[in-house]
Design a protein around this motif. Structure first.
Motif, PDB file in Angstrom:
ATOM      1  N   ARG A 145      70.716 -34.027 -33.215  1.00 54.95           N
ATOM      2  CA  ARG A 145      69.954 -33.606 -34.389  1.00 54.95           C
ATOM      3  C   ARG A 145      69.284 -34.810 -35.048  1.00 54.95           C
ATOM      4  O   ARG A 145      69.646 -35.957 -34.791  1.00 54.95           O
ATOM      5  CB  ARG A 145      70.870 -32.910 -35.387  1.00 54.95           C
ATOM      6  CG  ARG A 145      72.049 -33.790 -35.846  1.00 54.95           C
ATOM      7  CD  ARG A 145      72.941 -33.076 -36.814  1.00 54.95           C
ATOM      8  NE  ARG A 145      72.146 -32.526 -37.868  1.00 54.95           N
ATOM      9  CZ  ARG A 145      72.233 -31.269 -38.295  1.00 54.95           C
ATOM     10  NH1 ARG A 145      73.127 -30.463 -37.788  1.00 54.95           N
ATOM     11  NH2 ARG A 145      71.460 -30.836 -39.269  1.00 54.95           N
ATOM     12  N   ARG A 161      67.336 -25.817 -36.124  1.00 53.03           N
ATOM     13  CA  ARG A 161      68.617 -26.265 -36.693  1.00 53.03           C
ATOM     14  C   ARG A 161      68.745 -27.780 -36.695  1.00 53.03           C
ATOM     15  O   ARG A 161      69.405 -28.362 -37.556  1.00 53.03           O
ATOM     16  CB  ARG A 161      69.785 -25.653 -35.894  1.00 53.03           C
ATOM     17  CG  ARG A 161      70.014 -24.183 -36.218  1.00 53.03           C
ATOM     18  CD  ARG A 161      71.477 -23.801 -36.123  1.00 53.03           C
ATOM     19  NE  ARG A 161      72.027 -24.045 -34.811  1.00 53.03           N
ATOM     20  CZ  ARG A 161      73.276 -24.466 -34.607  1.00 53.03           C
ATOM     21  NH1 ARG A 161      74.080 -24.698 -35.617  1.00 53.03           N
ATOM     22  NH2 ARG A 161      73.709 -24.658 -33.382  1.00 53.03           N
ATOM     23  N   HIS A 207      63.334 -20.561 -33.079  1.00 47.86           N
ATOM     24  CA  HIS A 207      64.558 -20.092 -33.735  1.00 47.86           C
ATOM     25  C   HIS A 207      64.818 -18.612 -33.468  1.00 47.86           C
ATOM     26  O   HIS A 207      65.929 -18.222 -33.114  1.00 47.86           O
ATOM     27  CB  HIS A 207      64.433 -20.350 -35.243  1.00 47.86           C
ATOM     28  CG  HIS A 207      65.735 -20.229 -35.965  1.00 47.86           C
ATOM     29  ND1 HIS A 207      66.757 -21.148 -35.806  1.00 47.86           N
ATOM     30  CD2 HIS A 207      66.201 -19.300 -36.834  1.00 47.86           C
ATOM     31  CE1 HIS A 207      67.784 -20.791 -36.557  1.00 47.86           C
ATOM     32  NE2 HIS A 207      67.476 -19.670 -37.181  1.00 47.86           N
ATOM     33  N   ASP A 255      68.063 -24.574 -30.504  1.00 53.13           N
ATOM     34  CA  ASP A 255      68.476 -25.395 -31.655  1.00 53.13           C
ATOM     35  C   ASP A 255      67.334 -26.164 -32.331  1.00 53.13           C
ATOM     36  O   ASP A 255      67.602 -26.990 -33.197  1.00 53.13           O
ATOM     37  CB  ASP A 255      69.516 -26.421 -31.180  1.00 53.13           C
ATOM     38  CG  ASP A 255      70.853 -25.764 -30.937  1.00 53.13           C
ATOM     39  OD1 ASP A 255      71.188 -24.808 -31.664  1.00 53.13           O
ATOM     40  OD2 ASP A 255      71.569 -26.207 -30.020  1.00 53.13           O
TER      41      ASP A 255
END
Ligand code: HEM
Ligand code: HEM
Length: 190
Positions: A19, A187, A178, A184
């Motif tokens: 991320r 996110r 999404h 992901d």
């Protein structure tokens, strides 16, 4: 294999390397918010009576929020160059990766070029921006010239109008990832 990706992406927390780091997430959403306000202010300005205080106020809001974009874009780009971005998610087709890299590159160029062009428009119009409450005038980089101001303003407005589409495409792509691909992508920027 596709199933593994889907199961993996619906709920399990993302690892730090998968991320964007919190400072990058902060810069992304702070800049997105400033851009939305800058656009809204300049659109609202168009509906207000010429010469009114509200119209002048809308333009001032446009100028300062958009200058905020430039101020935040500098540390954001430095951070990006030093820390890089998380690796591409597995299972993304080459055209998805190419499309998103192209859009990201355009958005980075926009964050620098658009505020600079707006600022130079003001310079060429002979207007000085003064920091509210402090009476400090921001520097002039080019002198007053009507022809130059018209040309730069035209470019600024054309880019501003074109980027409704680029930003819209970018935001819709995030929602497509999404809700339809159920991966992901969104996110990892939250
Ligand atoms: C993210 C940055 C920016 C975006 C997205 C943006 C967008 C726009 C757009 C779409 C217009 C055209 C409005 C119309 O068609 O009537 C415009 C006009 C203008 N912008 Fe920006 N702008 C940005 C940054 C700036 C900055 C930093 C300044 C100055 C400090 C600035 C000053 C102006 C001025 C003077 C106009 C002309 C307004 C008029 O007289 O009609 N802009 N901008
Ligand atoms: C509602 C609006 C927006 C949404 C939903 C959104 C969503 C996202 C998502 C999910 C990513 C990560 C993409 C990936 O990991 O491949 C991303 C990256 C990015 N976004 Fe946005 N975004 C929005 C608005 C904006 C705006 C207004 C800008 C700037 C003009 C912007 C510039 C960028 C850039 C440059 C990246 C790449 C970051 C990097 O890799 O360094 N976004 N966005």
């Amino acid at each position: 294999m596709d199933n593994t990706i889907k199961l993996r992406s619906r709920g399990s927390p993302l690892l730090p390397g998968e991320r964007y780091a919190p400072p990058s997430v902060f810069f992304h959403w702070a800049i997105a918010l400033l851009i939305v306000i800058a656009y809204a202010a300049v659109i609202i300005k168009g509906y207000l009576p010429r010469g009114s205080a509200q119209r002048a106020m809308s333009l001032t809001i446009h100028e300062w929020t958009a200058l905020g974009v430039l101020v935040l874009a500098v540390p954001r780009l430095l951070l990006r160059m030093i820390k890089g971005a998380p690796a591409a998610l597995p299972g993304q087709a080459w055209w998805v990766r190419a499309g998103s890299s192209g859009a990201h590159l355009l958005l980075y160029l926009f964050m620098f070029a658009q505020p600079v062009l707006g600022y130079l428009t003001l310079n060429a119009q002979g207007h000085t921006l003064t920091v509210p409450g402090l009476d400090i005038a921001l520097p002039q980089f080019i002198g007053k010239d009507e022809q130059t101001s018209r040309s730069i303003k035209d470019i600024h407005e054309t880019i501003g109008n074109a980027f409704y589409w680029v930003i819209g495409f970018h935001a819709l792509a995030a929602l497509w990832h999404h809700y339809f691909r159920r991966d992901d992508t969104l996110r990892r920027m939250l």
